[in-house]
Motif scaffolding. Sequence first.
Motif, mmCIF file in Angstrom:
data_model
loop_
_atom_site.group_PDB
_atom_site.id
_atom_site.type_symbol
_atom_site.label_atom_id
_atom_site.label_comp_id
_atom_site.label_asym_id
_atom_site.label_seq_id
_atom_site.Cartn_x
_atom_site.Cartn_y
_atom_site.Cartn_z
ATOM 1 N N UNK A 130 0.938 -1.123 0.084
ATOM 2 C CA UNK A 130 -0.140 -0.099 0.045
ATOM 3 C C UNK A 130 0.972 1.286 -0.031
ATOM 4 N N UNK A 131 2.035 1.240 0.826
ATOM 5 C CA UNK A 131 2.765 2.364 0.871
ATOM 6 C C UNK A 131 3.697 2.765 -0.376
ATOM 7 N N UNK A 172 3.154 5.900 -2.646
ATOM 8 C CA UNK A 172 4.431 6.767 -3.259
ATOM 9 C C UNK A 172 4.506 6.782 -4.670
ATOM 10 N N UNK A 173 4.090 5.828 -5.331
ATOM 11 C CA UNK A 173 4.211 6.124 -6.823
ATOM 12 C C UNK A 173 3.069 7.138 -7.445
ATOM 13 N N UNK A 174 2.005 6.921 -6.535
ATOM 14 C CA UNK A 174 0.867 7.925 -7.025
ATOM 15 C C UNK A 174 1.270 9.467 -6.662
ATOM 16 N N UNK A 175 2.041 9.720 -5.523
ATOM 17 C CA UNK A 175 2.394 11.024 -5.431
ATOM 18 C C UNK A 175 3.577 11.510 -6.353
ATOM 19 N N UNK A 176 4.516 10.571 -6.534
ATOM 20 C CA UNK A 176 5.472 10.933 -7.550
ATOM 21 C C UNK A 176 4.897 11.133 -9.088
#
Length: 263
Positions: A52-53, A57-61
């Motif tokens: 999940x984390x 992180x990928x979505x935030x990037x």
Amino acid sequence: MRDNVDETDGAQVDEGAHDAPLDIGELPQQLGAFDGHDQHDVLSALHQCDPPRQREYIEQFKAAEVKTVSLRKLRDLHDTGNANAAIALLRKRHRLKVEPAYLVEKGNQNLAAQVGPHYLDYALYVASRCGMDAALANVNVDHNWTVKLHLSTHLQLWPDKNASVLPFHPQGRMMSIGTRLDEQLWLAMAPNVYFEADHLDNTRERLPMLDAPSTALSARHHLMVVMFIAYVLETIRHQDITCIDTYPEPLTRDAVTNSTEVL
């Protein structure tokens, strides 16, 4: 208190029952391991530690703003030794812009091309005739050459999906039989036309292709090869390998396992 301590030439020596010379090269027992972890397992553990984390992180990037940084600025940071500013760039997404001053016109008649050091990270050796010549080492050069045989990996597939790297189509013909350091050793059941230099079916457009679900040998052919290798190892008296039945019938995995210990 200084019990059981004797001073000799200015050095203190512990005379207790546990006294032993200190070996700075000795590895503590709690840090030792008989075998290292496979790199694939390490990478899998890193990627799967917190799915999940990772997705968050990928979505935030992907949602982060992309800014442009010039190659000139990066050079200035390097020349001035401004490490803090360089590290700060890693906190955001950047697109690198290369100014014309840093580009080289490849068509310039005054330009002399030079190839720098090359470090080969992939090599493929294919024999030009029947046999294991491509896999065997020159003992006059490397007399410590060894290979680890792994004959139970029936479902291991040829790693390169691009058939053009081989002079024949790998579908249904490949069998992984061992490793040597970082090298993989494969046995290929090449078509007969491969050994005829002028045969028309050796052209890239007409390579014979087997009707098989993958690049691996069929289960029956795999067991045939296993029994052949086991018989050869028994014949040359390699360690304590034996074959109770050189060719068990019916040819099943259980029958092979009961006949020889190579699996």
